[in-house]
Design a protein around this motif. Structure first.
Motif, PDB file in Angstrom:
ATOM      1  N   GLU A  36       0.832  -1.212   0.000  1.00 18.95           N
ATOM      2  CA  GLU A  36       0.000   0.000   0.000  1.00 18.95           C
ATOM      3  C   GLU A  36       0.865   1.260   0.000  1.00 18.95           C
ATOM      4  OE1 GLU A  36      -3.081   0.096   2.998  1.00 18.95           O
ATOM      5  OE2 GLU A  36      -3.471  -2.030   2.622  1.00 18.95           O
ATOM      6  N   PHE A  37       1.910   1.230   0.805  1.00 19.08           N
ATOM      7  CA  PHE A  37       2.834   2.365   0.857  1.00 19.08           C
ATOM      8  C   PHE A  37       3.409   2.638  -0.533  1.00 19.08           C
ATOM      9  CE2 PHE A  37       7.196   3.862   0.969  1.00 19.08           C
ATOM     10  CZ  PHE A  37       7.141   4.970   1.796  1.00 19.08           C
ATOM     11  N   ALA A  38       3.883   1.568  -1.187  1.00 21.03           N
ATOM     12  CA  ALA A  38       4.517   1.717  -2.504  1.00 21.03           C
ATOM     13  C   ALA A  38       3.501   2.190  -3.542  1.00 21.03           C
ATOM     14  CB  ALA A  38       5.163   0.407  -2.927  1.00 21.03           C
ATOM     15  N   ASP A  39       2.246   1.730  -3.446  1.00 15.07           N
ATOM     16  CA  ASP A  39       1.216   2.182  -4.389  1.00 15.07           C
ATOM     17  C   ASP A  39       0.940   3.678  -4.219  1.00 15.07           C
ATOM     18  OD1 ASP A  39       0.952  -0.255  -5.618  1.00 15.07           O
ATOM     19  OD2 ASP A  39      -0.785  -0.891  -4.439  1.00 15.07           O
ATOM     20  N   GLY A  40       0.901   4.139  -2.973  1.00 12.89           N
ATOM     21  CA  GLY A  40       0.684   5.570  -2.723  1.00 12.89           C
ATOM     22  C   GLY A  40       1.840   6.397  -3.261  1.00 12.89           C
ATOM     23  N   PHE A  41       3.037   5.918  -3.029  1.00 12.73           N
ATOM     24  CA  PHE A  41       4.235   6.589  -3.541  1.00 12.73           C
ATOM     25  C   PHE A  41       4.194   6.636  -5.066  1.00 12.73           C
ATOM     26  CE2 PHE A  41       8.565   6.781  -5.003  1.00 12.73           C
ATOM     27  CZ  PHE A  41       9.271   7.504  -4.058  1.00 12.73           C
ATOM     28  N   ALA A  42       3.885   5.462  -5.671  1.00 11.04           N
ATOM     29  CA  ALA A  42       3.930   5.348  -7.129  1.00 11.04           C
ATOM     30  C   ALA A  42       2.878   6.224  -7.800  1.00 11.04           C
ATOM     31  CB  ALA A  42       3.746   3.892  -7.536  1.00 11.04           C
ATOM     32  N   GLU A  43       1.727   6.392  -7.141  1.00 10.87           N
ATOM     33  CA  GLU A  43       0.664   7.204  -7.740  1.00 10.87           C
ATOM     34  C   GLU A  43       1.166   8.631  -7.991  1.00 10.87           C
ATOM     35  OE1 GLU A  43      -3.024   7.086  -5.510  1.00 10.87           O
ATOM     36  OE2 GLU A  43      -3.858   8.717  -6.721  1.00 10.87           O
ATOM     37  N   LEU A  44       1.859   9.191  -7.002  1.00 16.89           N
ATOM     38  CA  LEU A  44       2.387  10.548  -7.174  1.00 16.89           C
ATOM     39  C   LEU A  44       3.652  10.545  -8.031  1.00 16.89           C
ATOM     40  CD1 LEU A  44       2.080  13.543  -6.446  1.00 16.89           C
ATOM     41  CD2 LEU A  44       3.392  13.101  -4.358  1.00 16.89           C
ATOM     42  N   ALA A  45       4.460   9.484  -7.895  1.00 16.23           N
ATOM     43  CA  ALA A  45       5.712   9.409  -8.669  1.00 16.23           C
ATOM     44  C   ALA A  45       5.415   9.423 -10.175  1.00 16.23           C
ATOM     45  CB  ALA A  45       6.494   8.157  -8.292  1.00 16.23           C
ATOM     46  N   ARG A  46       4.359   8.725 -10.586  1.00 22.08           N
ATOM     47  CA  ARG A  46       3.988   8.692 -12.007  1.00 22.08           C
ATOM     48  C   ARG A  46       3.669  10.097 -12.509  1.00 22.08           C
ATOM     49  NH1 ARG A  46       1.641   3.778 -10.870  1.00 22.08           N
ATOM     50  NH2 ARG A  46      -0.301   4.734 -10.196  1.00 22.08           N
ATOM     51  N   GLN A  47       2.969  10.870 -11.694  1.00 23.74           N
ATOM     52  CA  GLN A  47       2.576  12.221 -12.124  1.00 23.74           C
ATOM     53  C   GLN A  47       3.794  13.099 -12.400  1.00 23.74           C
ATOM     54  OE1 GLN A  47      -0.173  14.104  -9.410  1.00 23.74           O
ATOM     55  NE2 GLN A  47      -1.437  12.268  -9.221  1.00 23.74           N
ATOM     56  N   HIS A  48       4.897  12.819 -11.707  1.00 21.27           N
ATOM     57  CA  HIS A  48       6.069  13.700 -11.832  1.00 21.27           C
ATOM     58  C   HIS A  48       7.272  12.987 -12.435  1.00 21.27           C
ATOM     59  CE1 HIS A  48       4.105  17.001  -9.747  1.00 21.27           C
ATOM     60  NE2 HIS A  48       3.600  16.091  -8.926  1.00 21.27           N
ATOM     61  N   ARG A  49       7.065  11.800 -12.996  1.00 20.01           N
ATOM     62  CA  ARG A  49       8.130  11.015 -13.640  1.00 20.01           C
ATOM     63  C   ARG A  49       9.323  10.810 -12.712  1.00 20.01           C
ATOM     64  NH1 ARG A  49      10.663  12.846 -17.972  1.00 20.01           N
ATOM     65  NH2 ARG A  49      11.192  10.700 -18.441  1.00 20.01           N
ATOM     66  N   VAL A  50       9.029  10.483 -11.461  1.00 20.48           N
ATOM     67  CA  VAL A  50      10.100  10.203 -10.492  1.00 20.48           C
ATOM     68  C   VAL A  50      10.397   8.711 -10.500  1.00 20.48           C
ATOM     69  CG1 VAL A  50      10.695  10.149  -8.033  1.00 20.48           C
ATOM     70  CG2 VAL A  50       9.519  12.132  -8.991  1.00 20.48           C
ATOM     71  N   ALA A  51      11.667   8.343 -10.633  1.00 20.54           N
ATOM     72  CA  ALA A  51      12.082   6.945 -10.531  1.00 20.54           C
ATOM     73  C   ALA A  51      12.744   6.719  -9.180  1.00 20.54           C
ATOM     74  CB  ALA A  51      13.057   6.608 -11.652  1.00 20.54           C
ATOM     75  N   LEU A  52      12.320   5.668  -8.464  1.00 18.96           N
ATOM     76  CA  LEU A  52      13.011   5.278  -7.236  1.00 18.96           C
ATOM     77  C   LEU A  52      14.216   4.438  -7.651  1.00 18.96           C
ATOM     78  CD1 LEU A  52      12.750   5.443  -4.125  1.00 18.96           C
ATOM     79  CD2 LEU A  52      11.658   3.209  -4.222  1.00 18.96           C
ATOM     80  N   VAL A  53      15.407   4.867  -7.267  1.00 19.11           N
ATOM     81  CA  VAL A  53      16.623   4.236  -7.796  1.00 19.11           C
ATOM     82  C   VAL A  53      17.439   3.507  -6.734  1.00 19.11           C
ATOM     83  CG1 VAL A  53      16.803   5.867  -9.710  1.00 19.11           C
ATOM     84  CG2 VAL A  53      17.983   6.364  -7.542  1.00 19.11           C
ATOM     85  N   GLY A  54      16.993   3.524  -5.483  1.00 16.33           N
ATOM     86  CA  GLY A  54      17.736   2.806  -4.453  1.00 16.33           C
ATOM     87  C   GLY A  54      17.203   3.125  -3.083  1.00 16.33           C
ATOM     88  N   GLY A  55      17.849   2.530  -2.073  1.00 18.54           N
ATOM     89  CA  GLY A  55      17.401   2.795  -0.716  1.00 18.54           C
ATOM     90  C   GLY A  55      18.001   1.815   0.260  1.00 18.54           C
ATOM     91  N   ASP A  56      17.345   1.711   1.399  1.00 16.58           N
ATOM     92  CA  ASP A  56      17.786   0.788   2.427  1.00 16.58           C
ATOM     93  C   ASP A  56      16.552   0.371   3.221  1.00 16.58           C
ATOM     94  OD1 ASP A  56      19.807  -0.671   3.612  1.00 16.58           O
ATOM     95  OD2 ASP A  56      20.212   0.839   5.134  1.00 16.58           O
ATOM     96  N   THR A  57      16.524  -0.868   3.700  1.00 12.76           N
ATOM     97  CA  THR A  57      15.366  -1.374   4.419  1.00 12.76           C
ATOM     98  C   THR A  57      15.848  -1.974   5.728  1.00 12.76           C
ATOM     99  OG1 THR A  57      14.305  -1.844   2.299  1.00 12.76           O
ATOM    100  CG2 THR A  57      13.347  -2.874   4.243  1.00 12.76           C
ATOM    101  N   THR A  58      15.345  -1.448   6.844  1.00 11.08           N
ATOM    102  CA  THR A  58      15.813  -1.886   8.164  1.00 11.08           C
ATOM    103  C   THR A  58      14.620  -2.065   9.095  1.00 11.08           C
ATOM    104  OG1 THR A  58      16.112   0.437   8.753  1.00 11.08           O
ATOM    105  CG2 THR A  58      18.069  -0.731   8.001  1.00 11.08           C
ATOM    106  N   GLN A  59      14.868  -2.739  10.222  1.00 12.47           N
ATOM    107  CA  GLN A  59      13.800  -2.949  11.200  1.00 12.47           C
ATOM    108  C   GLN A  59      13.957  -1.983  12.373  1.00 12.47           C
ATOM    109  OE1 GLN A  59      13.628  -6.723  13.245  1.00 12.47           O
ATOM    110  NE2 GLN A  59      11.395  -6.572  13.398  1.00 12.47           N
ATOM    111  N   GLY A  60      12.819  -1.448  12.834  1.00 11.55           N
ATOM    112  CA  GLY A  60      12.813  -0.528  13.966  1.00 11.55           C
ATOM    113  C   GLY A  60      11.493   0.216  13.977  1.00 11.55           C
ATOM    114  N   PRO A  61      11.329   1.215  14.847  1.00 10.90           N
ATOM    115  CA  PRO A  61      10.084   2.003  14.851  1.00 10.90           C
ATOM    116  C   PRO A  61       9.881   2.674  13.489  1.00 10.90           C
ATOM    117  CG  PRO A  61      11.462   2.518  16.771  1.00 10.90           C
ATOM    118  CD  PRO A  61      12.286   1.659  15.871  1.00 10.90           C
ATOM    119  N   LEU A  62       8.621   2.729  13.026  1.00  8.14           N
ATOM    120  CA  LEU A  62       8.317   3.206  11.671  1.00  8.14           C
ATOM    121  C   LEU A  62       8.882   4.601  11.415  1.00  8.14           C
ATOM    122  CD1 LEU A  62       6.867   2.819   8.983  1.00  8.14           C
ATOM    123  CD2 LEU A  62       4.786   3.721  10.049  1.00  8.14           C
TER     124      LEU A  62
END
Ligand code: ADP
Ligand code: MG
Length: 328
Positions: free
Chosen positions: A112-138
């Motif tokens: 759901e998070f990624a769908d919300g991000f992607a909805e706006l990203a499409r409007q502005h042609r933003v590509a997600l190109v990397g990141g990091d994923t860790t465990q802890g408080p949101l």
């Protein structure tokens, strides 16, 4: 009796499955992304003559959004608040990296998070190109990258005596939405959308290039953010409270005094506040109105320091509490 071992929710998955979910939804293709998610670093091409505009914002659960906020809205807002910083620089968005700290590997939440991000990203042609994923408080940190031609960026430091002060859209809606939702009152859909799905003013920021003398996005509240322009430019600003633009929904929900306080000090609107010389103003205002988001003149740049607010009779109003500040 022995306690049952805690059963893991079926949707909990491994880190790499989460990254795949995100990549499938948000890793849009752009010719300037030579290598996106999946290696040790992304490889990105910048056109000659362009400066890279880079900005980072973190959203922490319970601080930047209520704990019960929908994942879709958090995804949208994470990108929106970062795009708003690019808009305020007059930059055109391109790439983002995402540092995601999650309490659990909840695939439904991430989808759901990624769908919300992607909805706006499409409007502005933003590509997600990397990141990091860790465990802890949101907690979610996004770094956004965009382009602005050399010499064209909108900075906080260019306001000059006599310039008009302007703001796009309307003020106070997001703070009004937050106020109503925290007191569990009925909330008009418009105020809820303004709080949870802010619209970054990218097109308007591009129209301000070469015409606005200074610009900032209103994230902490008008008085606080315009105050940053004043400090950076070495000037003061005088605001006429009667000129502050209000949505009909805000006007219907709050009396004049409360409405004024929300407009002056409420954060999270993500409108652009800018200054411009009078000679450029009428054409600029027409272009902004044509872009679908009109701007309103709310005051002018004066000698001195800081922001003064006047009422309809020209009397000085006491300033509302300054904008949101961490560690205050
Ligand atoms: P490394 O061990 O080199 O840091 P990771 O295993 O953390 O690599 O990440 C693998 C790939 O997935 C990298 O390309 C990284 O940029 C990308 N990635 C990891 N987490 C995210 C995320 N939340 N959003 C987007 N890309 C991510
Ligand atoms: Mg990593």
């Amino acid at each position: 009796m022995r306690r049952k071992p805690e059963t893991r929710v079926a949707a909990d998955v491994a880190e790499f499955a989460l990254i795949d979910l995100i990549r499938e939804r948000c890793g849009a293709t752009r010719a300037d992304v030579r290598l996106g998610i999946g290696d040790d670093a992304a490889l990105l091409a910048i056109a000659p003559g362009q400066l890279l505009a880079v900005s980072t914002d973190t959203l922490v659960a319970g601080v930047h959004f209520p704990d019960d906020t929908a994942a879709h809205d958090i995804g949208w807002k994470t990108l929106a608040v970062n795009l708003s910083d690019l808009a305020a620089m007059g930059a055109e968005p391109a790439w983002a990296t995402l540092a995601l700290t999650l309490p659990r590997a909840d695939a439904n939440w991430v989808t759901e998070f990624a769908d919300g991000f992607a909805e706006l990203a499409r409007q502005h042609r933003v590509a997600l190109v990397g990141g990091d994923t860790t465990q802890g408080p949101l907690s979610i940190t996004l770094t956004i990258h965009g382009f602005v031609p050399e010499g064209m960026a909108l900075m906080r430091s260019g306001a000059r005596l006599g310039d008009g002060v302007y703001v796009t859209g309307t003020l106070g809606d997001a703070a009004a939405g937050l106020r109503l939702s925290s007191s569990r009152q009925a909330m008009p859909a418009h105020l809820s959308a303004r709080l949870h799905r802010p619209t970054p003013r990218i097109a308007q920021g591009l129209l301000l290039r070469g015409r606005a003398s200074a610009c900032i996005d209103v994230s902490d509240g008008l008085v606080a953010d315009l105050g940053h322009i004043c400090t950076a430019s070495g000037v003061g600003a005088q605001i006429d409270s009667g000129l502050l633009p209000a949505s009909p929904q805000l006007t219907a929900a709050f009396g004049a005094d409360e409405r004024r306080a929300l407009q002056l000090a409420g954060g999270d609107d993500y409108e652009l506040c800018f200054t411009a010389p009078d000679a450029l103003a009428s054409e600029l205002l027409r272009d902004l109105a044509d872009s679908g988001c009109a701007a309103t003149r709310i005051g002018r740049v004066v000698a001195g320091a800081g922001v003064q607010v006047r009422d309809e009779n020209g009397n000085s109003l006491p300033l509302p509490h300054a904008g949101w500040e961490h560690f205050a």
